[in-house]
Design a protein around this motif. Structure first.
Motif, PDB file in Angstrom:
ATOM      1  N   PHE A  20      -0.867   9.452 -46.192  1.00 51.90           N
ATOM      2  CA  PHE A  20       0.107   9.704 -47.261  1.00 51.90           C
ATOM      3  C   PHE A  20       1.331   8.791 -47.107  1.00 51.90           C
ATOM      4  N   ARG A  21       1.829   8.632 -45.882  1.00 54.73           N
ATOM      5  CA  ARG A  21       2.974   7.745 -45.631  1.00 54.73           C
ATOM      6  C   ARG A  21       2.634   6.297 -45.968  1.00 54.73           C
ATOM      7  N   TYR A  22       1.416   5.876 -45.609  1.00 51.84           N
ATOM      8  CA  TYR A  22       0.986   4.514 -45.883  1.00 51.84           C
ATOM      9  C   TYR A  22       0.970   4.240 -47.393  1.00 51.84           C
ATOM     10  N   HIS A  23       0.416   5.162 -48.170  1.00 55.88           N
ATOM     11  CA  HIS A  23       0.374   4.989 -49.626  1.00 55.88           C
ATOM     12  C   HIS A  23       1.778   5.013 -50.233  1.00 55.88           C
ATOM     13  N   ALA A  24       2.660   5.854 -49.695  1.00 58.42           N
ATOM     14  CA  ALA A  24       4.045   5.899 -50.185  1.00 58.42           C
ATOM     15  C   ALA A  24       4.749   4.579 -49.885  1.00 58.42           C
ATOM     16  N   HIS A  25       4.527   4.013 -48.719  1.00 57.42           N
ATOM     17  CA  HIS A  25       5.139   2.735 -48.354  1.00 57.42           C
ATOM     18  C   HIS A  25       4.623   1.616 -49.254  1.00 57.42           C
ATOM     19  N   GLU A  26       3.323   1.586 -49.510  1.00 56.60           N
ATOM     20  CA  GLU A  26       2.744   0.576 -50.411  1.00 56.60           C
ATOM     21  C   GLU A  26       3.318   0.699 -51.812  1.00 56.60           C
ATOM     22  N   SER A  27       3.438   1.921 -52.294  1.00 58.34           N
ATOM     23  CA  SER A  27       3.964   2.158 -53.631  1.00 58.34           C
ATOM     24  C   SER A  27       5.421   1.707 -53.732  1.00 58.34           C
ATOM     25  N   ALA A  28       6.220   2.005 -52.716  1.00 53.51           N
ATOM     26  CA  ALA A  28       7.626   1.594 -52.728  1.00 53.51           C
ATOM     27  C   ALA A  28       7.742   0.074 -52.666  1.00 53.51           C
ATOM     28  N   ALA A  29       6.922  -0.583 -51.863  1.00 53.70           N
ATOM     29  CA  ALA A  29       6.960  -2.043 -51.768  1.00 53.70           C
ATOM     30  C   ALA A  29       6.571  -2.683 -53.097  1.00 53.70           C
ATOM     31  N   LEU A  30       5.567  -2.135 -53.762  1.00 55.03           N
ATOM     32  CA  LEU A  30       5.146  -2.663 -55.065  1.00 55.03           C
ATOM     33  C   LEU A  30       6.257  -2.484 -56.100  1.00 55.03           C
ATOM     34  N   TYR A  31       6.905  -1.315 -56.092  1.00 52.63           N
ATOM     35  CA  TYR A  31       8.003  -1.060 -57.020  1.00 52.63           C
ATOM     36  C   TYR A  31       9.149  -2.040 -56.788  1.00 52.63           C
ATOM     37  N   LYS A  32       9.515  -2.267 -55.512  1.00 53.22           N
ATOM     38  CA  LYS A  32      10.600  -3.198 -55.200  1.00 53.22           C
ATOM     39  C   LYS A  32      10.255  -4.614 -55.645  1.00 53.22           C
ATOM     40  N   GLU A  33       9.017  -5.013 -55.461  1.00 56.01           N
ATOM     41  CA  GLU A  33       8.594  -6.352 -55.871  1.00 56.01           C
ATOM     42  C   GLU A  33       8.676  -6.512 -57.385  1.00 56.01           C
ATOM     43  N   LYS A  34       8.247  -5.496 -58.125  1.00 55.97           N
ATOM     44  CA  LYS A  34       8.322  -5.556 -59.593  1.00 55.97           C
ATOM     45  C   LYS A  34       9.769  -5.609 -60.067  1.00 55.97           C
ATOM     46  N   MET A  35      10.644  -4.802 -59.465  1.00 54.53           N
ATOM     47  CA  MET A  35      12.045  -4.787 -59.874  1.00 54.53           C
ATOM     48  C   MET A  35      12.742  -6.099 -59.521  1.00 54.53           C
ATOM     49  N   LYS A  36      12.394  -6.708 -58.395  1.00 49.88           N
ATOM     50  CA  LYS A  36      12.973  -7.994 -58.025  1.00 49.88           C
ATOM     51  C   LYS A  36      12.572  -9.054 -59.039  1.00 49.88           C
ATOM     52  N   HIS A  37      11.303  -9.053 -59.435  1.00 48.96           N
ATOM     53  CA  HIS A  37      10.839 -10.010 -60.437  1.00 48.96           C
ATOM     54  C   HIS A  37      11.562  -9.785 -61.771  1.00 48.96           C
ATOM     55  N   TYR A  38      11.719  -8.520 -62.166  1.00 53.86           N
ATOM     56  CA  TYR A  38      12.396  -8.180 -63.417  1.00 53.86           C
ATOM     57  C   TYR A  38      13.831  -8.695 -63.421  1.00 53.86           C
ATOM     58  N   HIS A  39      14.552  -8.530 -62.313  1.00 55.14           N
ATOM     59  CA  HIS A  39      15.945  -8.976 -62.246  1.00 55.14           C
ATOM     60  C   HIS A  39      16.054 -10.486 -62.095  1.00 55.14           C
ATOM     61  N   ASP A  40      15.114 -11.097 -61.364  1.00 58.01           N
ATOM     62  CA  ASP A  40      15.155 -12.548 -61.187  1.00 58.01           C
ATOM     63  C   ASP A  40      14.903 -13.293 -62.485  1.00 58.01           C
ATOM     64  N   VAL A  41      14.108 -12.725 -63.377  1.00 62.28           N
ATOM     65  CA  VAL A  41      13.847 -13.362 -64.672  1.00 62.28           C
ATOM     66  C   VAL A  41      15.127 -13.424 -65.502  1.00 62.28           C
ATOM     67  N   LYS A  42      15.993 -12.438 -65.355  1.00 60.05           N
ATOM     68  CA  LYS A  42      17.217 -12.365 -66.147  1.00 60.05           C
ATOM     69  C   LYS A  42      18.358 -13.228 -65.607  1.00 60.05           C
TER      70      LYS A  42
END
Length: 129
Positions: A20-42
């Protein structure tokens, strides 16, 4: 309560918790990567060349708060850019130059329309002069 069954169940529950911790960590890393891309485009490119007109952020105005007072002063002419990011600016009415941090400047876009100078940002947003 059966101690043998509890002893067998505990490692199984610990493995489930680790999974469960492993999946939560993967999910948080994916979310951070998407948000970084979203902000970097702007982000806007800030490519300055000597001779550009720039505005300088006046950080000392924070000491004297005023709603309608602009925190940007200028326009100034960019004379040179140092490798460390500092910039040498010159005022239009003075011959003296001064060095500032490159993070405190932004491009000043203007056009000459007949007799008056019109800020290009005003035209872009449709608010007119």
């Amino acid at each position: 309560m059966d101690w043998d069954e509890a002893g067998k169940l505990q490692p199984f529950q610990m493995n489930k918790m680790d999974e469960f911790r492993y999946h939560a960590h993967e999910s948080a890393a994916l979310y951070k990567e998407k948000m970084k891309h979203y902000h970097d485009v702007k982000l806007l490119k800030r490519d300055f060349q000597p001779g550009d007109s720039v505005l300088l952020f006046n950080s000392r105005l924070k000491l004297f708060p005023s709603k309608l007072k602009s925190k940007w002063s200028g326009p100034f002419t960019l004379v040179s850019i140092s490798p460390n990011g500092s910039m040498e600016l010159k005022s239009d009415n003075r011959t003296r130059t001064f060095m500032v941090n490159g993070h405190r400047v932004k491009h000043y876009h203007w056009m000459v329309d007949g007799d008056k100078i019109v800020n290009a940002h005003q035209l872009k947003h449709g608010t007119g002069p």
